[in-house]
Structures are given as C-alpha cells and as structure tokens.
Design a protein around this motif. Structure first.
Motif, mmCIF file in Angstrom:
data_model
loop_
_atom_site.group_PDB
_atom_site.id
_atom_site.type_symbol
_atom_site.label_atom_id
_atom_site.label_comp_id
_atom_site.label_asym_id
_atom_site.label_seq_id
_atom_site.Cartn_x
_atom_site.Cartn_y
_atom_site.Cartn_z
ATOM 1 N N PHE A 112 -19.164 12.599 -52.397
ATOM 2 C CA PHE A 112 -19.322 13.411 -51.095
ATOM 3 C C PHE A 112 -20.685 14.376 -50.683
ATOM 4 O O PHE A 112 -20.943 15.065 -49.507
ATOM 5 C CB PHE A 112 -18.234 14.958 -51.464
ATOM 6 C CG PHE A 112 -18.214 15.671 -50.563
ATOM 7 C CD1 PHE A 112 -17.259 15.600 -49.359
ATOM 8 C CD2 PHE A 112 -18.251 17.426 -51.085
ATOM 9 C CE1 PHE A 112 -17.230 16.679 -48.458
ATOM 10 C CE2 PHE A 112 -18.152 17.718 -50.015
ATOM 11 C CZ PHE A 112 -17.819 18.089 -48.297
ATOM 12 N N THR A 113 -21.079 15.390 -51.816
ATOM 13 C CA THR A 113 -22.345 15.722 -52.006
ATOM 14 C C THR A 113 -23.478 14.761 -51.077
ATOM 15 O O THR A 113 -24.100 15.184 -50.559
ATOM 16 C CB THR A 113 -23.087 16.124 -53.140
ATOM 17 O OG1 THR A 113 -21.598 17.038 -53.695
ATOM 18 C CG2 THR A 113 -24.165 16.767 -52.945
ATOM 19 N N THR A 123 -22.335 14.156 -47.223
ATOM 20 C CA THR A 123 -23.075 15.109 -46.576
ATOM 21 C C THR A 123 -23.851 15.827 -46.178
ATOM 22 O O THR A 123 -24.442 15.902 -44.803
ATOM 23 C CB THR A 123 -21.799 16.849 -47.023
ATOM 24 O OG1 THR A 123 -20.440 16.051 -47.427
ATOM 25 C CG2 THR A 123 -22.028 17.761 -46.418
ATOM 26 N N MET A 182 -19.338 14.064 -40.415
ATOM 27 C CA MET A 182 -19.323 14.928 -41.189
ATOM 28 C C MET A 182 -17.947 15.338 -41.142
ATOM 29 O O MET A 182 -17.115 15.151 -42.595
ATOM 30 C CB MET A 182 -19.894 16.039 -40.645
ATOM 31 C CG MET A 182 -21.583 16.049 -40.875
ATOM 32 S SD MET A 182 -22.284 18.224 -40.809
ATOM 33 C CE MET A 182 -21.862 19.050 -38.727
ATOM 34 N N TRP A 183 -17.613 14.885 -40.050
ATOM 35 C CA TRP A 183 -15.965 15.483 -40.768
ATOM 36 C C TRP A 183 -14.826 14.458 -41.435
ATOM 37 O O TRP A 183 -14.281 14.887 -41.958
ATOM 38 C CB TRP A 183 -15.010 16.060 -39.131
ATOM 39 C CG TRP A 183 -15.460 16.691 -38.293
ATOM 40 C CD1 TRP A 183 -15.872 17.362 -37.463
ATOM 41 C CD2 TRP A 183 -14.926 17.785 -39.252
ATOM 42 N NE1 TRP A 183 -16.304 18.459 -37.449
ATOM 43 C CE2 TRP A 183 -15.750 18.838 -38.104
ATOM 44 C CE3 TRP A 183 -14.100 18.485 -40.187
ATOM 45 C CZ2 TRP A 183 -15.463 21.024 -38.146
ATOM 46 C CZ3 TRP A 183 -13.632 19.883 -40.210
ATOM 47 C CH2 TRP A 183 -14.309 20.667 -39.356
ATOM 48 N N GLN A 200 -15.745 14.787 -45.258
ATOM 49 C CA GLN A 200 -14.673 16.014 -45.481
ATOM 50 C C GLN A 200 -13.640 15.010 -45.711
ATOM 51 O O GLN A 200 -12.667 15.626 -46.370
ATOM 52 C CB GLN A 200 -15.281 17.108 -44.712
ATOM 53 C CG GLN A 200 -14.577 18.123 -45.758
ATOM 54 C CD GLN A 200 -15.393 19.709 -45.416
ATOM 55 O OE1 GLN A 200 -16.177 19.470 -44.595
ATOM 56 N NE2 GLN A 200 -14.810 20.430 -45.485
ATOM 57 N N ALA A 209 -11.357 14.744 -49.180
ATOM 58 C CA ALA A 209 -10.372 15.521 -49.156
ATOM 59 C C ALA A 209 -9.105 14.338 -49.276
ATOM 60 O O ALA A 209 -8.084 14.512 -50.177
ATOM 61 C CB ALA A 209 -9.573 15.957 -47.604
ATOM 62 N N VAL A 264 -14.899 20.739 -52.840
ATOM 63 C CA VAL A 264 -15.066 20.490 -51.501
ATOM 64 C C VAL A 264 -15.758 20.645 -50.757
ATOM 65 O O VAL A 264 -16.576 21.532 -50.002
ATOM 66 C CB VAL A 264 -14.354 19.402 -51.236
ATOM 67 C CG1 VAL A 264 -15.097 19.230 -49.690
ATOM 68 C CG2 VAL A 264 -14.057 18.118 -51.699
ATOM 69 N N GLY A 265 -14.470 22.770 -50.327
ATOM 70 C CA GLY A 265 -15.181 23.309 -49.344
ATOM 71 C C GLY A 265 -16.712 23.874 -50.515
ATOM 72 O O GLY A 265 -17.563 24.084 -49.194
ATOM 73 N N ALA A 284 -19.416 21.902 -49.740
ATOM 74 C CA ALA A 284 -19.929 21.825 -48.302
ATOM 75 C C ALA A 284 -21.022 22.282 -48.516
ATOM 76 O O ALA A 284 -21.845 22.376 -46.918
ATOM 77 C CB ALA A 284 -18.949 21.258 -47.588
#
Length: 619
Positions: free
Chosen positions: A175-176, A179, A234-235, A238, A242, A291-292, A295
């Motif tokens: 994820f990192t 993103t 990006m969405w 994320q 999730a 995650v939040g 981000a």
C-alpha cells in the motif's frame, strides 16, 4: 559561487515543530494506552457482575477511562492542528526564501505557476507530515499493545494472531509503495496545470484580443484526464488495501475468538477475558487506522519531495568584500552564459567607463536581456566574470551589490500598498521629496497627481497603461541611488516625447547606465553602443559609426523602428558598407546618403521635441 542547498524540508518541519510533535505523540500514545486498558477493565467488571460480586469500582474505572479517552482525543486534535499550521508556515517561509534567493533562476527552471502550486498546495500537504508521523507512531502502539495484551491473557492467543501478521505487513508495504507512486504522479500533473494556468492569466489580454479563449481553456485543462486517472488510481490503491484488510483482519479476529472460546471451555480464561481478547484482536488488526495514517504520511512525503526539488537548487552566495569608491566602471571578461542547453552569450568582453551611457542593441534572442541580468548579478555566467569598479560581483556583500545596482524593467513588478510605497520600495528611509523628484524624472508625476488621492492612492485603485506602469518602475529606479543603472527595455512602452524627456534625465551626469535599446533615438543618445549578434559582441562604437553598416540598420528595422524603416535589407557589402556586384554603381550614392542622413535625423530627434513628436506620429 553558490550557497549550499537546504536540507530535507520534512526534516526542517519536524525540527521546527519538535516539541509539539513530541507532545502530540505522548498524548496520542497515552490515549492508545487508555484504549488498551479499557477492554481489561470492562472484562474484569463483567466477571464480577457474572459472579454477583460488587463491580461498581471497576465500572467507575471504565467510565473514567472513557472520559479520559475523549479528553485526550480532543487534546490530540488541537495539537495536530497547531503542528500542521506551524509546519506549513515554516515550509512556506523556507520555500519563499529559497525562491527569492534563486531569483529568476527559480522561474526559469520551474515556471511561476508550478512554483505557486508547490508553495500553496504542496507546502500545506507536506506541513501535515510531522503530525501524521506522530499519529502513526501512536497508531503503531495499538496493534503492538494488542498483541502484548493477548499474550498476557494467554500465549496461544498471541501465537494465533502472529501467524497471520506477515500477511498484514505485506499489505501495508504494498500500500505504501503504490500510494507514493500515485501521489507523486498526481502532484506532478497538478503542477503542469498550474503552470499552464499562470501563463494564460499572464497573457489574458492577448488571448482575448485573438479570440482564443476556448483554445487556451482546452490547453490549460488538457492534463485533466491524466489528473483524473492518477486520482482514480489513488482511490483504487486505498480501496484495495481496505478490502484486503477487511478480508484478512476479520479472519484473524475470528481465529483469536475461536481459540479464546476453546480456552474458556478448558477454564484457562474467564468470560470477561474472552471479551477483552475479542477487543484486543480488533486493536491488533487495526490496519484501517494504519492505512489512513500511512496514506497521510506518504502524501506528505511526496509533497516534501516536490518542495525539496526547489530547496535543493544551490542559491547564489555573496562574498564579504565591500565596494571601493569608484565611478561605476563595469567590466565583462570572457562572459559565457547558457540557457536550456544553448549558448546565448559566448565569450563577451566589454568595458563600460564609469558615468557613461551604453546602449545594448541586437535582434531578438541575441542575449540583450541576459547581458543586462548579468550586469547586476540577477544571474551568474557559466564562464568568465563581471566586475564593478574592479571587484567581481560574486565577491561583493549582498547589501553592497544591491545598493550599487538599480534596475528598471519593461514589465516592472509594482509592489507596495500605495503608489508612494511602490516608488519607495526597498528604500530604508524613504524621503517624500526624493520620491516626488524621482517621479518627475520618470515623467510620472503628472499621472500620479491626477489619481484620486495623488501619491497616497492605493495601487489597486490606480488604473494605468503599460507606459504608466513603466514610468512608475522608472521612478522607483530613479529613487534608488547607485553607481550602476540598468534599464532592460524599460522605455519600450513610452511614446517618443516621453522617452525623450526620460532620456534627458538619464543623460544627466550620474551613475553608469546600461540601456537595452530598441529604438534608434535611444541608441543615438548613448555614448557608446554594444551590438550583439549571434551571442557575440559584433561591434562597439557610437551609433553614427555603426549606422554605416546596413546590417546594423536592419536590427532596428526588424524591431519596427520607423526611423529605420528605409534601411536596406542586409546585402553583401565591402569594407565601406557599400553594396558589391552589379548594383554597386546605382546603390552606392544612395547608401552613402542614408548613412549620412539617418544619424543626423537621430541626432535631431534627440535634440528637438518637434522631431520627437513627428517620430511618434509615424509609430
């Protein structure tokens, strides 16, 4: 000579907000600790209630912890807001200082629109980095503390959870990485749109006059599909993280609860501890929170990288030498300057005696404005050096250099609240009498007095044409005493009569003057003319001497100067400037007549207002 670049902007923000970040981390970690205690307290209260024992004390403790959590969350929100504000302010100050230190180099490399995007948007996003990092450290304490609490309840509960922990770690790592790539692309496209918008705003009158609003709108918005694609990516990144967390997290929680049920059946843990274990499993799998926070940190880091591209540019450094007394003698020794991979000025050697007037002429693109910028060290040469009264400009202190050199530009940036402030901009102790005298020299006094409040009129309430803006810029230059006065096409928007009057003020005894000239009348009034051609200094002499060369006359004809409208196009000539070949006999008398008459006409324009008015009528 250059100044070392700044360090990583995010580290600068962290140092500037270090105490508040530490407080935020401590408050957030305390809140996490309180959150970890709450399940154990609730579990103990449940066990007591099931056993019929008094549980009021433990219920009270649970209520106190809940209240403490609310207070700590409020304090963390306030601290995060102040940290964001201070970090953003610090980054904007750092970037603004760097842009001002770089001067024209910053706009040439990044573009004004992209610089604004970095200063406004990227600085604000990077400013959230310190608080996001502090919150991330506190957020990490939740899963770690949850695993430890499970181990304290029963080691098997921790073992079951840790068996699936590597999967969660891989999800966070992917994820990192994804993103970071998406955010970087998104911000780069944003910068391109901002740059195109700044260009369109700057040229809005030309766009409107040409009726090209729709085409320019399409040009500015052309990168929007790329921006949309980057945003969607990006969405998706994320959302995918999730979704994966929703899949993996509940499975781990279910496994922990199932093992807790088995342990309960074997009487190794109590019902209250099963409740606590279920809550600790949720805390341990708190990927959503991580995650939040990840981000937020990733977006801040990507923005800081864009700021770092500006702060990493080495800014020019200034020396420690002071200017000795002198008349303002300017020397360029072997000056070479390149722009965009092209050599604009190549080995220029030029000396301007102190107190004299030098006009720099040449076709568009020959390096006139670049030479003017080098003369006052608005930029540095790639080779060679520029000296003022025998001292290299790079060796001078900043204050000595800026006091010695004064600039006026074709499109001056008028800064200040009022018209008077604009003329006095940069003066340590402005004098009202000196400001008005400078305005009279620049032929701006009559225009200013017609304004509603005269000199105190707000600049925003002072309508002005291009020529009136130039006169205010000239007035500002006249108000600043110095030994070198550089005019970069600063007379181009003046009518011929006004130009004549301003030039008379310029020709009065005073500092050394270097004037980028487009008109024959300006060149004719100078003591010496430097003719640039193809990046080299083709000739230095008086205007009358150079006028004998048809190629020199063609420089002014190409610029639309009516005084050179009859100049013949460049043709093969001999050493005297007469045409060679079959046309020599017919053209030589006419060429000689032009060579004699046009300098005389230029001189008459310099000396007689009537001739200047006639010139204006032909423009």
């Amino acid at each position: 000579m250059t100044r070392p670049p700044h360090r990583d902007p995010l580290r600068t923000a962290l140092r500037h907000t270090g105490a508040r970040c530490a407080a935020l981390c401590a408050v957030s970690t305390t809140a996490t600790a309180a959150g970890l205690l709450l399940p154990a307290v609730l579990g103990r209260a449940l066990d007591l209630l099931l056993a019929g024992a008094p549980a009021a004390g433990w219920v009270g403790r649970a209520a106190a912890l809940a209240l403490l959590l609310a207070l700590l969350d409020g304090a963390a929100s306030v601290l995060a807001g102040t940290v964001d504000a201070r970090a953003t302010a610090r980054l904007r100050k750092l970037l603004t200082g760097q842009v001002l230190a770089l001067g024209p180099r910053a706009v040439a490399r990044f573009g004004s629109g992209d610089l604004v995007a970095r200063l406004v948007g990227n600085a604000a996003q990077a400013g959230t980095g310190p608080a996001a990092l502090a919150a991330l450290l506190a957020a990490l304490a939740g899963p770690v503390g949850g695993v430890v609490a499970l181990g304290l309840l029963d080691p098997w509960l921790a073992v079951v959870f840790l068996a699936g922990a590597p999967v969660l770690a891989l999800l966070l790592r992917a994820f990192t990485r994804d993103t970071s790539a998406c955010v970087t692309e998104y911000q780069q496209v944003q910068g391109r749109i901002a740059a195109a918008l700044a260009e369109a705003v700057d040229g809005h009158r030309t766009i409107a006059a040409a009726g090209l609003q729709e085409r320019e709108t399409a040009r500015v918005l052309r990168p929007l599909p790329e921006l949309a694609r980057a945003g969607h990516r990006m969405w998706r990144v994320q959302g995918r993280a999730a979704a994966q967390a929703v899949t993996v997290g509940p499975l781990l929680q279910l496994a922990v609860v199932a093992v807790a049920g088995l342990l309960l059946a074997r009487h190794r843990i109590s019902v209250g501890e099963v409740l606590a274990a279920s809550r600790y499993a949720v805390l341990a799998t708190g990927v959503g929170v991580l995650v939040g926070q990840l981000a937020a940190v990733t977006r801040a880091r990507a923005s800081a990288v864009r700021l770092g591209e500006v702060t990493a540019c080495p800014a020019p450094a200034h020396g420690a030498r002071r200017l000795p007394p002198g008349p303002g003698r300017l020397e360029l020794r072997g000056v070479t300057a390149r722009r965009g991979g092209r050599t604009v000025l190549d080995g220029v050697d030029l000396t301007v005696p102190g107190g004299s007037v030098l006009a720099v002429v040449g076709r568009s693109g020959t390096g006139k404005s670049l030479l003017a910028a080098l003369a006052g060290r608005l930029t540095d040469p790639d080779a060679g050096e520029v000296l003022l009264d025998g001292v290299p400009l790079a060796a001078l202190t900043h204050d000595d250099l800026r006091r010695a050199v004064t600039y006026a530009f074709a499109r001056p940036a008028l800064l200040g609240t009022t018209v008077e402030d604009t003329i006095a901009f940069g003066l340590t102790v402005p004098s009202p009498a000196g400001i008005r005298a400078a305005a009279r020299k620049a032929q701006a006094d009559a225009y200013i007095r017609r304004l509603p409040d005269g000199y105190p009129t707000r600049l925003a309430d002072a309508p002005r044409s291009g020529g009136e803006s130039q006169r205010l810029g000239l007035a500002r230059a006249f108000a600043h005493p110095g030994r070198l006065f550089v005019l970069d096409d600063a007379l181009s928007s003046l009518d011929t009569v006004t130009e004549l009057r301003v030039t008379r003020a310029l020709l009065a005894p005073g500092p050394t003057r270097l004037i980028v000239a487009r008109r024959t009348t300006t060149a004719a009034r100078a003591d010496t003319v430097a003719w640039l051609d193809g990046g080299r200094l083709r000739a230095v002499g008086t205007h009358a001497e150079l006028w004998r060369d048809p190629e020199y006359r063609a420089v002014f004809a190409d610029a639309g100067d009516p005084a050179a409208a009859d100049a013949a196009p460049p043709r093969a000539t001999d050493a005297t400037g007469a045409p060679t070949g079959p046309e020599r006999a017919a053209d030589a008398p006419r060429a000689a007549e032009r060579a004699a008459d046009v300098p005389r006409a230029s001189k008459r324009a310099a000396d007689a207002p009537r001739a200047a008015a006639a010139d204006r009528g032909t423009e």
